[in-house]
Design a protein around this motif. Sequence first.
Motif, PDB file in Angstrom:
ATOM      1  N   PRO A   1       4.229  18.283  48.337  1.00 50.69           N
ATOM      2  CA  PRO A   1       4.599  17.666  49.616  1.00 50.69           C
ATOM      3  C   PRO A   1       3.527  16.748  50.182  1.00 50.69           C
ATOM      4  N   LEU A   2       2.253  17.015  49.897  1.00 54.09           N
ATOM      5  CA  LEU A   2       1.194  16.138  50.396  1.00 54.09           C
ATOM      6  C   LEU A   2       1.309  14.741  49.798  1.00 54.09           C
ATOM      7  N   SER A   3       1.785  14.665  48.557  1.00 54.56           N
ATOM      8  CA  SER A   3       1.919  13.359  47.906  1.00 54.56           C
ATOM      9  C   SER A   3       2.957  12.474  48.584  1.00 54.56           C
ATOM     10  N   GLU A   4       3.785  13.051  49.433  1.00 55.07           N
ATOM     11  CA  GLU A   4       4.803  12.278  50.140  1.00 55.07           C
ATOM     12  C   GLU A   4       4.318  11.724  51.474  1.00 55.07           C
ATOM     13  N   VAL A   5       3.119  12.096  51.885  1.00 59.90           N
ATOM     14  CA  VAL A   5       2.584  11.602  53.154  1.00 59.90           C
ATOM     15  C   VAL A   5       2.271  10.118  53.028  1.00 59.90           C
ATOM     16  N   GLU A   6       2.816   9.324  53.909  1.00 60.04           N
ATOM     17  CA  GLU A   6       2.641   7.879  53.865  1.00 60.04           C
ATOM     18  C   GLU A   6       1.169   7.515  54.030  1.00 60.04           C
ATOM     19  N   GLY A   7       0.706   6.607  53.173  1.00 58.12           N
ATOM     20  CA  GLY A   7      -0.649   6.093  53.309  1.00 58.12           C
ATOM     21  C   GLY A   7      -1.660   6.655  52.341  1.00 58.12           C
TER      22      GLY A   7
ATOM     23  N   ASP B   1       3.588  12.656  32.826  1.00 63.43           N
ATOM     24  CA  ASP B   1       3.492  11.891  34.059  1.00 63.43           C
ATOM     25  C   ASP B   1       2.235  12.320  34.805  1.00 63.43           C
ATOM     26  N   SER B   2       1.425  11.359  35.179  1.00 64.89           N
ATOM     27  CA  SER B   2       0.161  11.670  35.843  1.00 64.89           C
ATOM     28  C   SER B   2       0.237  11.378  37.334  1.00 64.89           C
ATOM     29  N   SER B   3       1.434  11.402  37.888  1.00 63.27           N
ATOM     30  CA  SER B   3       1.577  11.147  39.314  1.00 63.27           C
ATOM     31  C   SER B   3       2.498  12.172  39.942  1.00 63.27           C
ATOM     32  N   LEU B   4       2.378  12.331  41.247  1.00 61.26           N
ATOM     33  CA  LEU B   4       3.297  13.126  42.036  1.00 61.26           C
ATOM     34  C   LEU B   4       3.938  12.180  43.044  1.00 61.26           C
ATOM     35  N   ASN B   5       5.246  12.026  42.953  1.00 61.76           N
ATOM     36  CA  ASN B   5       5.949  11.088  43.825  1.00 61.76           C
ATOM     37  C   ASN B   5       5.323   9.696  43.783  1.00 61.76           C
ATOM     38  N   GLY B   6       4.852   9.304  42.593  1.00 62.66           N
ATOM     39  CA  GLY B   6       4.269   7.980  42.425  1.00 62.66           C
ATOM     40  C   GLY B   6       2.807   7.880  42.781  1.00 62.66           C
ATOM     41  N   VAL B   7       2.187   8.934  43.293  1.00 59.30           N
ATOM     42  CA  VAL B   7       0.772   8.917  43.673  1.00 59.30           C
ATOM     43  C   VAL B   7      -0.060   9.459  42.506  1.00 59.30           C
ATOM     44  N   PRO B   8      -0.982   8.668  41.941  1.00 61.88           N
ATOM     45  CA  PRO B   8      -1.828   9.163  40.843  1.00 61.88           C
ATOM     46  C   PRO B   8      -2.581  10.422  41.264  1.00 61.88           C
TER      47      PRO B   8
ATOM     48  N   MET C   1       9.152   8.206  48.455  1.00 62.76           N
ATOM     49  CA  MET C   1       8.436   8.132  47.167  1.00 62.76           C
ATOM     50  C   MET C   1       7.709   6.797  47.064  1.00 62.76           C
ATOM     51  N   ARG C   2       6.476   6.819  46.549  1.00 65.42           N
ATOM     52  CA  ARG C   2       5.687   5.615  46.419  1.00 65.42           C
ATOM     53  C   ARG C   2       5.996   4.934  45.100  1.00 65.42           C
ATOM     54  N   HIS C   3       6.183   3.607  45.123  1.00 63.29           N
ATOM     55  CA  HIS C   3       6.420   2.846  43.899  1.00 63.29           C
ATOM     56  C   HIS C   3       5.385   1.739  43.835  1.00 63.29           C
ATOM     57  N   PHE C   4       4.677   1.629  42.723  1.00 66.94           N
ATOM     58  CA  PHE C   4       3.685   0.582  42.540  1.00 66.94           C
ATOM     59  C   PHE C   4       4.350  -0.674  41.981  1.00 66.94           C
ATOM     60  N   VAL C   5       3.926  -1.824  42.503  1.00 69.38           N
ATOM     61  CA  VAL C   5       4.425  -3.099  41.996  1.00 69.38           C
ATOM     62  C   VAL C   5       3.843  -3.316  40.607  1.00 69.38           C
ATOM     63  N   GLN C   6       4.708  -3.554  39.633  1.00 64.93           N
ATOM     64  CA  GLN C   6       4.253  -3.651  38.256  1.00 64.93           C
ATOM     65  C   GLN C   6       3.854  -5.068  37.869  1.00 64.93           C
ATOM     66  N   ASP C   7       4.471  -6.112  38.453  1.00 66.62           N
ATOM     67  CA  ASP C   7       4.225  -7.488  38.039  1.00 66.62           C
ATOM     68  C   ASP C   7       3.111  -8.094  38.885  1.00 66.62           C
ATOM     69  N   LEU C   8       1.860  -7.911  38.460  1.00 65.42           N
ATOM     70  CA  LEU C   8       0.730  -8.426  39.221  1.00 65.42           C
ATOM     71  C   LEU C   8       0.683  -9.942  39.198  1.00 65.42           C
ATOM     72  N   ALA C   9       1.225 -10.576  38.126  1.00 57.76           N
ATOM     73  CA  ALA C   9       1.139 -12.029  37.993  1.00 57.76           C
ATOM     74  C   ALA C   9       1.914 -12.741  39.094  1.00 57.76           C
ATOM     75  N   ALA C  10       2.868 -12.042  39.665  1.00 58.56           N
ATOM     76  CA  ALA C  10       3.683 -12.671  40.694  1.00 58.56           C
ATOM     77  C   ALA C  10       2.939 -12.800  42.017  1.00 58.56           C
ATOM     78  N   ASP C  11       1.854 -12.077  42.180  1.00 55.15           N
ATOM     79  CA  ASP C  11       1.088 -12.117  43.420  1.00 55.15           C
ATOM     80  C   ASP C  11      -0.185 -12.922  43.224  1.00 55.15           C
ATOM     81  N   GLN C  12      -0.657 -13.503  44.317  1.00 51.28           N
ATOM     82  CA  GLN C  12      -1.882 -14.290  44.269  1.00 51.28           C
ATOM     83  C   GLN C  12      -2.982 -13.547  45.023  1.00 51.28           C
ATOM     84  N   GLY C  13      -4.239 -13.952  44.785  1.00 54.74           N
ATOM     85  CA  GLY C  13      -5.366 -13.363  45.496  1.00 54.74           C
ATOM     86  C   GLY C  13      -6.272 -12.599  44.561  1.00 54.74           C
TER      87      GLY C  13
END
Length: 612
Positions: free
Chosen positions: A230-236, A257-264, A1-13
């Motif tokens: 099942p396609l939403s589980e394909v890595e990448g 919920d607007s995602s399948l396995n975390g994929v919008p 399952m894909r999980h998006f990082v929620q805290d953008l402030a912790a990353d730089q760039g």
Amino acid sequence: MRHFVQDLAADQGARVKLRILATTDLHMNILPYDYHADRTVGGWGLSRTAQLIEAARDEAANVILLDNGDCLFGSALGEVHSAVADHQLHPMIRALNHLNYDAMNLGNHDFDQGRSALIQAIQGAGFPVLTANAVLPEEAHQARIAPFTLLQRKVKDALGDIHDLTIGVIGFLPPNSLHQARIATTDILEAARRYVPQMRAQGADVVIALAHSGLGAEAHIPDMENVLFPLSEVEGIDALIGGHTHQVFPAVGEDADSSLNGVPTVMPGFWGSHLGIIDLAIERCNGRWDVRQGSAGLRPVSDETPDDVLAKSSFEALFSDLHNRTREAMQARVGEAEGPLNNYLTLVGGDSATRLVQRAMLDHAQLCQEALGLPDLPILAASAAFKSGGFGGPDYYTALPSGALTQRSLADLYMFPNSFALVKATGAFLRNWLERSCSIFNQVLPGQKAVQLKDDGVPGYIYESVLGLTYEIDLTQSSRFTPSGALRFAEAGRIRSLQYNGRPVKEDDQFLLATTDYRVLGGGNYPIPDPSDILPVAPMDIRDLLTDYVANHGLIAIDAAPIWQFQPVPEASVWFRSSPKGQEAASEYPWLRLDVLDPCDTRGFTCYELAL
């Protein structure tokens, strides 16, 4: 399952936002006009969707626009163009160019007129055309149809700085759906697992999957038709756009919920009824772009009927001539109907419109039987009511008055360019076919009142009746299949009193079943006959044989006596939605005991109750 990082402030760039806009299943409905009814409409038409596209583009700095297939054929406008095309730029390609689409996936119905017609249609496309799981001949590769594309884009971050971003887009269509075009296919997940790593290796920072496929079951099986889960589980894969089933996801106006396995994920309806919008937050970190967050939603086209048929848009100059030619062509008289033909009550067995289609199919099957010297077996004909309300709204039914039958009338009776097919079928095969058909209905037990006949998300056009048989449906029993067609209880059965000419049908009885190429390939998850039972008949569109039948008979009189009925259930009833005009049509089907529960619900449907 894909999980998006929620805290953008912790990353730089650098951080950029990418907006993905999508349409699907346009079926050549460029303008907000119903050529069957000869009137303007609200709620669909690409020229209306274009207004949503323009507004959504204005809201974001970085936007791409994609189409997910079944856009080239399927409307009267497309048929008239095909008849006089002579190497003109295909009108839908002209429309997509006009709106600056970035890529287009191919759907199964884009092959309906064959490989050559498809290749000719996409000439002049100002964007990549994709399919990753169709095994295409060399001529298609020369036409630059590819499994995927890498879009090189300059994107702007929140500070106004410009960056390079490589956006990978890959396309898929339903397996085993291109028999008519003589093109093999592979499994969607097999193709995804092959190509997505290649896209990443070639520099794709973001991967978007255009899957001309519905939600389906969560567990994958080979050559699965509806495979989004099942396609939403394909890595990448970072974003997923579905279609094919003409449904919507996520639900409009609901906190779903607007995602399948975390994929919008979005499924933007059909005919331009909705614009799909996916917003991705992407961050540059350690020399690469990563998708950190994603959201998805739909915007529906307004149901208000436009004052001007072309919605006073820039489409007016592009398509007014074709629009006028189409209206004129649809007025050509073919025959005459002795009485009205409608399918308002198709879900409860009252459907004179589909009966005419079945009569024409049965008539053509008899000609094939004689020409091929086939055994003198009983002939049956199976068909469904394609226009059956649902997401199409309360006016989305076939209703023809008595009198002249025109090309417009016949196109309204059968919308899709499916081809005639003839199959040797046993009684056991037919029973299984009918069990699949009635699986769209909910279970009803004695004493239960006003049970919804089918869930709103289940398309009514899945239900098929078979002319030549009579039978009852016992709703007290569990269904053998799920509404989507997956086998649930192999021993379950709802079909009762299955008879031919008043005699019970035995498991080993032999018949000839007139159906379509779509069904014999498992379309709608119907039982697939053994290849040896599919008879070699000449290709012919159902609409063409329907035209021939009406022209040859002149005056059409339809006996609308029931093919099937629900088996009585003590002190029980069901309710269903249909057009308010169904109240007028009810007198044509006197065996139906109907009452009105709600004359006009929030979507404009009338809710009817049927006593069982």
